[in-house]
Write an enzyme that holds these catalytic residues in place. Sequence first.
Site, PDB file in Angstrom:
ATOM      1  N   CYS A 159       3.028   4.002   9.484  1.00  0.00           N
ATOM      2  CA  CYS A 159       3.498   5.334   9.076  1.00  0.00           C
ATOM      3  C   CYS A 159       4.057   5.599  10.251  1.00  0.00           C
ATOM      4  O   CYS A 159       3.323   5.726  11.453  1.00  0.00           O
ATOM      5  CB  CYS A 159       1.834   5.301   8.749  1.00  0.00           C
ATOM      6  N   GLN A 193      -6.677  -1.032   3.684  1.00  0.00           N
ATOM      7  CA  GLN A 193      -6.059  -0.480   4.373  1.00  0.00           C
ATOM      8  C   GLN A 193      -6.243   0.200   5.062  1.00  0.00           C
ATOM      9  O   GLN A 193      -7.318   0.890   4.624  1.00  0.00           O
ATOM     10  CB  GLN A 193      -4.228  -0.529   4.447  1.00  0.00           C
ATOM     11  N   GLY A 223      10.415  -3.603   1.557  1.00  0.00           N
ATOM     12  CA  GLY A 223      11.568  -2.973   1.450  1.00  0.00           C
ATOM     13  C   GLY A 223      13.000  -3.156   1.147  1.00  0.00           C
ATOM     14  O   GLY A 223      13.132  -4.071   0.869  1.00  0.00           O
ATOM     15  N   ASP A 224      12.384  -2.601   0.262  1.00  0.00           N
ATOM     16  CA  ASP A 224      14.440  -2.717  -1.142  1.00  0.00           C
ATOM     17  C   ASP A 224      14.114  -3.615  -1.937  1.00  0.00           C
ATOM     18  O   ASP A 224      15.248  -4.173  -2.284  1.00  0.00           O
ATOM     19  CB  ASP A 224      15.447  -2.665  -0.222  1.00  0.00           C
ATOM     20  N   ARG A 283       8.466   1.409  -3.896  1.00  0.00           N
ATOM     21  CA  ARG A 283       8.739   2.561  -4.286  1.00  0.00           C
ATOM     22  C   ARG A 283       9.025   1.185  -6.203  1.00  0.00           C
ATOM     23  O   ARG A 283       9.524   2.427  -7.151  1.00  0.00           O
ATOM     24  CB  ARG A 283       9.997   2.884  -3.597  1.00  0.00           C
ATOM     25  N   PRO A 327       0.565  -1.501  -0.125  1.00  0.00           N
ATOM     26  CA  PRO A 327       0.198  -0.314   0.268  1.00  0.00           C
ATOM     27  C   PRO A 327       0.633   1.551   0.187  1.00  0.00           C
ATOM     28  O   PRO A 327       1.629   1.264   0.424  1.00  0.00           O
ATOM     29  CB  PRO A 327      -0.682  -0.051   1.231  1.00  0.00           C
ATOM     30  N   MET A 328       0.762   2.283  -0.852  1.00  0.00           N
ATOM     31  CA  MET A 328       0.884   3.551  -0.729  1.00  0.00           C
ATOM     32  C   MET A 328       0.183   4.948  -0.804  1.00  0.00           C
ATOM     33  O   MET A 328      -0.591   4.563  -2.160  1.00  0.00           O
ATOM     34  CB  MET A 328       1.925   3.700  -1.760  1.00  0.00           C
ATOM     35  N   ALA A 329       0.041   5.348  -0.130  1.00  0.00           N
ATOM     36  CA  ALA A 329      -0.538   6.719  -0.007  1.00  0.00           C
ATOM     37  C   ALA A 329      -0.188   7.971  -0.971  1.00  0.00           C
ATOM     38  O   ALA A 329       0.705   8.367  -1.726  1.00  0.00           O
ATOM     39  CB  ALA A 329      -0.732   6.944   1.103  1.00  0.00           C
TER      40      ALA A 329
HETATM   41  C1  LIG Z   1       4.717   7.683  -0.516  1.00  0.00           C
HETATM   42  C2  LIG Z   1       4.711   6.530  -0.196  1.00  0.00           C
HETATM   43  C3  LIG Z   1       3.304   5.909   0.818  1.00  0.00           C
HETATM   44  C4  LIG Z   1       3.520   4.552   1.405  1.00  0.00           C
HETATM   45  N1  LIG Z   1       1.642   5.172   1.696  1.00  0.00           N
HETATM   46  C5  LIG Z   1       1.905   3.735   2.629  1.00  0.00           C
HETATM   47  C6  LIG Z   1       0.374   3.230   3.156  1.00  0.00           C
HETATM   48  O1  LIG Z   1      -0.072   3.842   2.425  1.00  0.00           O
HETATM   49  N2  LIG Z   1       0.525   1.865   3.806  1.00  0.00           N
HETATM   50  C7  LIG Z   1       0.930   1.247   4.079  1.00  0.00           C
HETATM   51  O2  LIG Z   1       1.383   0.289   5.282  1.00  0.00           O
HETATM   52  N3  LIG Z   1       2.728   1.796   3.999  1.00  0.00           N
HETATM   53  C8  LIG Z   1       3.145   2.626   3.052  1.00  0.00           C
HETATM   54  N4  LIG Z   1       4.772   3.272   2.234  1.00  0.00           N
HETATM   55  C9  LIG Z   1       5.490   1.633   2.471  1.00  0.00           C
HETATM   56  C10 LIG Z   1       5.491   1.179   1.315  1.00  0.00           C
HETATM   57  O3  LIG Z   1       4.133   0.164   1.568  1.00  0.00           O
HETATM   58  C11 LIG Z   1       6.414   0.014   1.848  1.00  0.00           C
HETATM   59  O4  LIG Z   1       6.642  -0.712   2.996  1.00  0.00           O
HETATM   60  C12 LIG Z   1       7.814   1.182   1.832  1.00  0.00           C
HETATM   61  O5  LIG Z   1       8.093   2.552   1.338  1.00  0.00           O
HETATM   62  C13 LIG Z   1       9.515  -0.142   1.725  1.00  0.00           C
HETATM   63  O6  LIG Z   1       9.178  -0.506   0.609  1.00  0.00           O
HETATM   64  P1  LIG Z   1      10.347   0.039  -0.227  1.00  0.00           P
HETATM   65  O7  LIG Z   1      11.391  -0.405  -0.069  1.00  0.00           O
HETATM   66  O8  LIG Z   1      10.389  -1.125  -1.700  1.00  0.00           O
HETATM   67  O9  LIG Z   1       9.830   0.962  -0.232  1.00  0.00           O
HETATM   68  C14 LIG Z   1       4.270   4.184   1.448  1.00  0.00           C
HETATM   69  C15 LIG Z   1       5.713   4.521   1.779  1.00  0.00           C
HETATM   70  C16 LIG Z   1       5.394   5.039   0.370  1.00  0.00           C
HETATM   71  C17 LIG Z   1       7.480   6.079  -0.191  1.00  0.00           C
END
Ligand SMILES: Cc1cc2nc3c(=O)[nH]c(=O)nc-3n(C[C@H](O)[C@H](O)[C@H](O)COP(=O)(O)O)c2cc1C
Length: 329
Positions: free
Chosen positions: A116, A86, A224-225, A247, A32-34
Amino acid sequence: MTGVTGVVAPDPLLEPLAVGGLSLERRLFMAPMAGLTTSAFRRSVRRWGAGLVFTEMISAYGVHYDNRRTLDYFAHGEDERPLGFQLFGADADVLADAAGRAVAAGADLVDLNMACPVRKVVKTGAGAALLAEPERAAGIIAAVVEAVEDAAPGRGVPVTVKIRAGLRDGDELGRLTAPRLVAAGAAAVCIHPRTAAQLYRGHADHAVTFALAAELEVPVIASGDVDGREAALRLLEGGAAAVMLARGALGAPWLFAQVLGAAEPPPAEKLAEVRRFAAEVIADLGGRAVGYLRQFWPRFRRHGALDKPLSMRLMQARSEAELGTLLGL
Ligand SMILES: Cc1cc2nc3c(=O)[nH]c(=O)nc-3n(C[C@H](O)[C@H](O)[C@H](O)COP(=O)(O)O)c2cc1C
């Protein structure tokens, strides 16, 4: 993958996974990503192989008090499923009400955000703040599990929780709190093993993921990553039950197919996906599509789907009609 004996090894990412009563076909999910994981985005990553997608985090208070903008987050298409909703909040009754309504609206899974790190969220006692309040956090899980069962009796809709490694370096609040959340009824734990203080900087410490996977009876989902197939397989080897892209998949929805073993698609195929995604965003968001899509143009360019002149013109477009003309929609 052919070994020396000529036997094709099964791909661990394609092994089915049960989370509570929900059967998933593969072990690669979209996190999930806001502000980003809208319905059109979720449909886009589903086309490339995401096995489970999540809504953006949705305010349980907004749902409880019938805020119209909040309830818009419930909109989804059948082609997104399985779909996790979520929710975030700090009050067990409010979250339980919102979770029941999420299930009635079509959620296949309800995930509770205890990860968060954003100040606006943490200062209300929600998100990662709950890691420091295990009693309250466990009470929330129990109340939500009950509400979800009431909303869909016998369906086994799972309630999961997303956590961080802790609030700050060394507190280990994720590891300390997770067993209590599982005891209260969480069907899986998603962990993003950065601390809340780290926000999104530095590296995810998946030693925490592996320790949790060894300790918990339920699936542990790693976030993560994850930037490619190698990273995903390493997490599964270490004990994670599934992995999530975040990401890494922005501006590159085809990363899902690549992690599952496919070759990188040619630029024309990437552009076709960009056009389809943009058309669906415009259909769903209307005028709000312009601002939303600005988050994607530079990323699509970086990932070889758009050339520089087109991405710059898209960036400067001021209406959805202009976007449509530039993309030939
Ligand atoms: C812009 C942005 C918004 C995010 N929004 C949420 C969210 O709404 N809920 C959540 O559980 N995680 C959120 N995350 C975290 C991601 O789900 C993920 O766990 C985190 O980015 C680590 O993964 P990555 O290193 O592959 O980016 C967000 C991350 C980013 C960068």
